[in-house]
Design a protein around this motif. Sequence first.
Motif, PDB file in Angstrom:
ATOM      1  N   ALA A 110       0.820  -1.198  -0.004  1.00  0.00           N
ATOM      2  CA  ALA A 110       0.227   0.274  -0.368  1.00  0.00           C
ATOM      3  C   ALA A 110       0.952   1.356   0.201  1.00  0.00           C
ATOM      4  CB  ALA A 110      -0.749   0.275   0.954  1.00  0.00           C
ATOM      5  N   PHE A 111       2.050   1.701   0.667  1.00  0.00           N
ATOM      6  CA  PHE A 111       2.618   2.594   0.825  1.00  0.00           C
ATOM      7  C   PHE A 111       3.327   2.417  -0.041  1.00  0.00           C
ATOM      8  CE2 PHE A 111       7.345   4.014   1.262  1.00  0.00           C
ATOM      9  CZ  PHE A 111       7.207   5.000   1.070  1.00  0.00           C
ATOM     10  N   TYR A 112       3.938   2.028  -1.141  1.00  0.00           N
ATOM     11  CA  TYR A 112       4.986   1.529  -2.471  1.00  0.00           C
ATOM     12  C   TYR A 112       3.846   1.783  -3.620  1.00  0.00           C
ATOM     13  CZ  TYR A 112       9.601   0.952  -0.483  1.00  0.00           C
ATOM     14  OH  TYR A 112      10.385   1.290   0.365  1.00  0.00           O
ATOM     15  N   SER A 113       3.045   1.780  -3.040  1.00  0.00           N
ATOM     16  CA  SER A 113       1.357   2.095  -4.524  1.00  0.00           C
ATOM     17  C   SER A 113       1.757   3.804  -4.623  1.00  0.00           C
ATOM     18  CB  SER A 113       0.765   1.394  -4.229  1.00  0.00           C
ATOM     19  OG  SER A 113      -0.733   1.802  -5.283  1.00  0.00           O
ATOM     20  N   ALA A 114       0.800   4.168  -3.247  1.00  0.00           N
ATOM     21  CA  ALA A 114       0.680   5.484  -2.975  1.00  0.00           C
ATOM     22  C   ALA A 114       2.146   6.131  -3.362  1.00  0.00           C
ATOM     23  CB  ALA A 114       0.667   5.911  -1.750  1.00  0.00           C
ATOM     24  N   LYS A 115       3.818   5.704  -3.340  1.00  0.00           N
ATOM     25  CA  LYS A 115       4.900   6.394  -3.105  1.00  0.00           C
ATOM     26  C   LYS A 115       4.765   6.027  -4.949  1.00  0.00           C
ATOM     27  CE  LYS A 115       9.999   6.625  -1.925  1.00  0.00           C
ATOM     28  NZ  LYS A 115      10.787   6.073  -1.136  1.00  0.00           N
ATOM     29  N   SER A 116       4.537   5.183  -5.458  1.00  0.00           N
ATOM     30  CA  SER A 116       5.097   5.077  -7.310  1.00  0.00           C
ATOM     31  C   SER A 116       4.275   6.213  -7.471  1.00  0.00           C
ATOM     32  CB  SER A 116       4.473   3.566  -7.369  1.00  0.00           C
ATOM     33  OG  SER A 116       4.777   2.618  -7.282  1.00  0.00           O
ATOM     34  N   SER A 117       2.672   6.653  -7.619  1.00  0.00           N
ATOM     35  CA  SER A 117       2.070   7.711  -7.699  1.00  0.00           C
ATOM     36  C   SER A 117       2.255   8.930  -7.361  1.00  0.00           C
ATOM     37  CB  SER A 117       0.368   7.626  -6.923  1.00  0.00           C
ATOM     38  OG  SER A 117       0.153   6.559  -7.204  1.00  0.00           O
ATOM     39  N   TYR A 118       3.393   9.162  -6.423  1.00  0.00           N
ATOM     40  CA  TYR A 118       3.789  10.418  -5.771  1.00  0.00           C
ATOM     41  C   TYR A 118       5.383  10.390  -7.314  1.00  0.00           C
ATOM     42  CZ  TYR A 118       7.934  12.548  -3.654  1.00  0.00           C
ATOM     43  OH  TYR A 118       9.071  13.120  -3.502  1.00  0.00           O
ATOM     44  N   MET A 119       5.730   9.560  -7.080  1.00  0.00           N
ATOM     45  CA  MET A 119       7.002   9.502  -8.063  1.00  0.00           C
ATOM     46  C   MET A 119       6.557   9.943  -9.458  1.00  0.00           C
ATOM     47  SD  MET A 119       9.829   8.097  -6.357  1.00  0.00           S
ATOM     48  CE  MET A 119      10.683   8.774  -7.923  1.00  0.00           C
ATOM     49  N   LEU A 120       5.389   9.899  -9.878  1.00  0.00           N
ATOM     50  CA  LEU A 120       4.326  10.705 -11.349  1.00  0.00           C
ATOM     51  C   LEU A 120       4.050  11.936 -11.166  1.00  0.00           C
ATOM     52  CD1 LEU A 120       2.214   6.925 -11.805  1.00  0.00           C
ATOM     53  CD2 LEU A 120       4.274   7.685 -13.044  1.00  0.00           C
ATOM     54  N   SER A 121       4.368  12.241  -9.801  1.00  0.00           N
ATOM     55  CA  SER A 121       3.559  13.593  -9.945  1.00  0.00           C
ATOM     56  C   SER A 121       4.514  14.436 -10.790  1.00  0.00           C
ATOM     57  CB  SER A 121       3.737  13.810  -8.363  1.00  0.00           C
ATOM     58  OG  SER A 121       3.532  16.194  -7.908  1.00  0.00           O
ATOM     59  N   PRO A 122       3.806  15.195 -11.701  1.00  0.00           N
ATOM     60  CA  PRO A 122       5.300  16.411 -12.100  1.00  0.00           C
ATOM     61  C   PRO A 122       5.145  17.892 -12.258  1.00  0.00           C
ATOM     62  CG  PRO A 122       2.796  16.035 -13.305  1.00  0.00           C
ATOM     63  CD  PRO A 122       2.660  15.726 -12.217  1.00  0.00           C
ATOM     64  N   LYS A 123       6.065  18.521 -12.091  1.00  0.00           N
ATOM     65  CA  LYS A 123       5.880  20.246 -11.972  1.00  0.00           C
ATOM     66  C   LYS A 123       4.851  20.770 -12.267  1.00  0.00           C
ATOM     67  CE  LYS A 123       7.569  21.949 -16.403  1.00  0.00           C
ATOM     68  NZ  LYS A 123       8.620  22.079 -16.864  1.00  0.00           N
ATOM     69  N   TYR A 124       4.798  21.529 -11.048  1.00  0.00           N
ATOM     70  CA  TYR A 124       3.709  22.211 -10.696  1.00  0.00           C
ATOM     71  C   TYR A 124       2.958  22.696 -11.610  1.00  0.00           C
ATOM     72  CZ  TYR A 124       6.103  26.930 -11.634  1.00  0.00           C
ATOM     73  OH  TYR A 124       6.374  27.850 -11.922  1.00  0.00           O
ATOM     74  N   SER A 125       3.627  23.055 -12.971  1.00  0.00           N
ATOM     75  CA  SER A 125       3.527  24.142 -13.878  1.00  0.00           C
ATOM     76  C   SER A 125       2.178  23.110 -15.428  1.00  0.00           C
ATOM     77  CB  SER A 125       4.176  24.384 -15.182  1.00  0.00           C
ATOM     78  OG  SER A 125       5.206  23.873 -15.366  1.00  0.00           O
ATOM     79  N   ILE A 126       2.740  21.810 -14.811  1.00  0.00           N
ATOM     80  CA  ILE A 126       1.856  21.039 -15.728  1.00  0.00           C
ATOM     81  C   ILE A 126       0.251  20.244 -15.329  1.00  0.00           C
ATOM     82  CG2 ILE A 126       2.073  18.354 -16.735  1.00  0.00           C
ATOM     83  CD1 ILE A 126       4.626  19.082 -16.751  1.00  0.00           C
ATOM     84  N   ASP A 127      -0.096  19.416 -16.081  1.00  0.00           N
ATOM     85  CA  ASP A 127      -1.230  19.075 -15.233  1.00  0.00           C
ATOM     86  C   ASP A 127      -1.043  18.586 -14.019  1.00  0.00           C
ATOM     87  OD1 ASP A 127      -4.917  18.453 -15.676  1.00  0.00           O
ATOM     88  OD2 ASP A 127      -3.734  16.356 -15.486  1.00  0.00           O
ATOM     89  N   GLN A 128      -1.730  18.619 -12.738  1.00  0.00           N
ATOM     90  CA  GLN A 128      -1.773  17.517 -11.647  1.00  0.00           C
ATOM     91  C   GLN A 128      -2.848  16.962 -11.241  1.00  0.00           C
ATOM     92  OE1 GLN A 128       1.092  18.570  -9.475  1.00  0.00           O
ATOM     93  NE2 GLN A 128       1.594  19.369 -11.232  1.00  0.00           N
TER      94      GLN A 128
END
Length: 267
Positions: A110-128
Amino acid sequence: MFKKIEFLGFIAVLVIFTSSCSDYQKALKSEDVKIKYDMAESLYNEGKYTKANRLFEQIMPKYAGKPQGERVVYMYADAAYKDEDYYLAAYQFERFATSYPRSQKAQEAAFYSAKSSYMLSPKYSIDQTDTYEALDKLQNFINNYPDSEWLPEANEMVQELTLKIERKELEIAKNYSKTFHYKASIKSIDNFLVDYPGSELKEEALYVRLNASYELAINSYEYLVKDRLLQAQEAYQELIEDYPNTQFSEEATEINESIEKELSKRS
């Protein structure tokens, strides 16, 4: 003599590499699930995650509902994460946690599923969209595992992603001002202050509202100018009261002096 030894060493390495590749290709083509499993696990342990997952993909359906299935799904998800295939890792870890809720690895998955999604988060100027999904997963993890050893890291990721969302919202408000949409800028900041009252960007947000309020006032029809100047003056007061030593002191003071000058003309 040394050159001959080096050459023989090279040949030995080449033979081993060729043999290894040959064994891998045989495993890929084999109909024997056990051969595929053994080769996949061996490659996983060697850190050859891309190759391992090609085999795990083939054998996962065969192990569904069997004792080894739990281990196969976990290694597949973990290999994807370590191979930086975060979309696959996020999905497979979530699948593992859902399929094996009583597993000793369920919390970790469960943690690494969430962390994987965290790793996919782009820079703030892109769709969030990915950022919001990561925040949802992290919050669910925090709620479900309040005593987890990964809780501090999860909280840090939540703070980082929340700040990214806040920066995105603030930049939208600033862009409204840059394109002379001052009312929209002020409205955006008002919403920002309601949604994120404790934001570390609050000082900047208050200054953006002050500047937009002043620009709106001096670019209004004359009958609206005085009231809007007074609103801008209130925005200045709020900034100074909350942040007496604001980093925007010079700019804010200059705006306030202009406000007072314009008001004195209309007194």
